[in-house]
Design an enzyme around this catalytic site. Structure first.
Site: not given
Length: 492
Positions: A65, A138, A348
């Site tokens: 991303h 997404n 993350y």
């Protein structure tokens, strides 16, 4: 003097140039030299500082991303769902919550075209009164894999060849031929929706199964859906090639200019709700990220709307340093045992600390807007001024206490420790159903994309045969048509 009141900001700009430390610079165009043509002197601190800052402007780009665009706005509740959740920002219709959204491609670099066939990221950070809630999804409702252990491998397969730095289909098809569950996502990836026209005409999905808990402690599985009010639009290959050849940032430009012109993009938020006690009633595992929840069985329920009405003020500060994290939940919304979600909850924050540093949550775009308190201190680039004497818990010298307990899912988990696949795989029904729902011309474009990918020279006969077997199991005519165009006899 309180140093926290004098952080560097454009509001403190002087009418003349200065060094980073505030000293005036009387000549910002010429280096300090011995004579007009002599060597540069090392004592030209301004030159050294200017160059050294410039060579450190870039930070590591996101491992996935990397290419993306952000915008700000608000979420407004339109329907009462307090029977499902005690989340404060969903407490009543009319409640508004500020937010920031980041749209992105997945695989390629920061400056790559926005017209490539690639999943798109759709990540939303809401600054609620009870902490930040990040819904990191997404534009497809499914993913290629169902276990987080496989995530580095699937990304490596999609990334460019480490030898040539060229993305090659043989690598993708080789790896995913070992994972028949990926076919359902290919039914989106090789479909027309594989290249969105722009970010405004794109759906968003939470992908994972989450849990909502009401004030009585009743838990339900949920899936989140964002539906654009302006409709879904996609590019076919010829259009994508033309647009990408003219402007590799067309989607970013479209988003920015639309908001600047007052044409604010809007999405409706819907949820699907499933009682965990009913999960055995379906022919799929509700915690499987390679599966959708059919809407005819589990209908969409409206929740609210999201409006993007403000462009970001600085691309680096509010896009590159923006850190989304599915681990950021609020009371009333919780995780599930979805294996992909469980892995992402760890991953993350780890990548943000690598990319932005240990204090990335202090950056204005990431910090919660509500009051908050913790004992996380110091570390690189900690710029918050704190004057507490007690940095531990509990303490008789500080009245900080535990927060009021809020409902979380309670259930007994039993079983043998093991590494295994889920029992209810059912890998081919959903992609077959999706294919059969299309008009003939759309089916034909889907077939052509498969034929093109499987025709690459390094795709072996074994790999082709495997994929034709999968396609045939999804829909016999689909497998036969692909095999016929490749001059291969189906094995089924």
């Amino acid at each position: 003097m309180d140093p926290s009141k004098y952080r560097p900001s454009s509001s403190f700009n002087t009418p003349f140039c200065t060094t980073n430390s505030g000293a005036p610079v009387w000549n910002n165009t010429c280096a300090l030299t011995v004579g007009s043509r002599g060597p540069i002197l090392l004592e030209d601190y301004h030159l050294v500082e200017k160059i050294q800052n410039f060579t450190r402007e870039r930070i590591p780009e996101r491992v996935v991303h990397a290419r993306g665009a952000s915008a700000k706005g608000f979420f407004e509740v339109t329907h009462d769902i307090t029977h499902l959740t005690c989340a404060d920002f969903l407490r009543a219709p009319g409640v508004q919550t500020p937010l920031i959204v980041r749209f992105s491609t997945v695989i390629h670099e920061r400056g790559s075209p926005e017209t490539i066939r690639d999943p798109r990221g759709f990540a939303v950070k809401m600054y609620t009164r009870g902490g930040n809630w990040d819904l990191v999804g997404n534009n497809f409702p499914v993913f290629f894999i169902r276990d987080g252990t496989q995530f580095p491998d699937v990304i490596h397969a999609f990334k460019p060849n480490p030898k040539s730095h060229i993305q090659e289909n043989w690598r993708i098809l080789d790896y995913l031929s070992h994972l028949p569950e990926s076919l359902n996502t290919f039914a989106w990836f090789y479909d027309d929706v594989g290249i969105p026209t722009d970010y405004r005409h794109m759906e968003g999905f939470g992908v994972h199964t989450f849990t909502m808990i009401n004030k009585e402690g009743k838990a339900n599985y949920v899936k989140f859906h964002w539906k654009p009010t302006c409709g879904v639009k996609c590019l076919l290959e010829e259009e994508a090639i033309r647009i990408g050849g003219e402007n590799h940032s067309h989607a970013t430009q479209d988003l920015y200019e639309s908001i600047a012109a007052g044409n604010y993009p809007e999405w409706k938020l819907y949820i699907q709700v499933m009682d965990p006690d009913h999960e055995d009633r379906f022919d799929f595992d509700p915690l499987d990220t390679t599966k959708i929840w059919p809407e005819e069985l589990i209908p969409l329920q409206p929740v609210g709307r999201m409006v993007l009405n403000k462009n970001i003020d600085n691309f680096f500060a509010e896009n590159e340093m923006l850190a989304m994290d599915p681990a950021h939940i609020v009371p009333g919304i919780y995780f599930s045992d979805d294996k992909m979600l469980q892995a992402r909850v760890f991953a993350y924050a780890d990548t943000h600390r690598h990319r932005l540093g240990p204090n990335y949550m202090l950056l204005p775009v990431n910090a919660p807007k509500c009051a908050h308190h913790n004992n996380s201190y110091d570390g690189y680039m900690n710029f918050v001024h704190r004057d507490e004497e007690v940095d531990y818990f509990p303490s008789k010298f500080d009245n900080t206490r535990n927060a009021e307990r809020f409902p979380t899912p309670l259930r007994i988990v039993t079983g043998q420790r093991d590494k295994c696949v889920i029992e209810k795989e059912n890998n081919f029904k959903q992609p077959g159903d999706r294919y059969r729902s299309w008009a003939p011309d759309r089916q034909d474009r889907f077939i052509n994309r498969w034929v093109k990918a499987l025709s690459e020279p390094r795709v072996t006969h074994e790999i082709r045969s495997t994929w034709i077997s999968y396609l045939t199991q999804a829909d016999r005519s689909l497998g036969q048509k692909v095999a016929s165009r490749l001059n291969i006899r189906p094995t089924m």
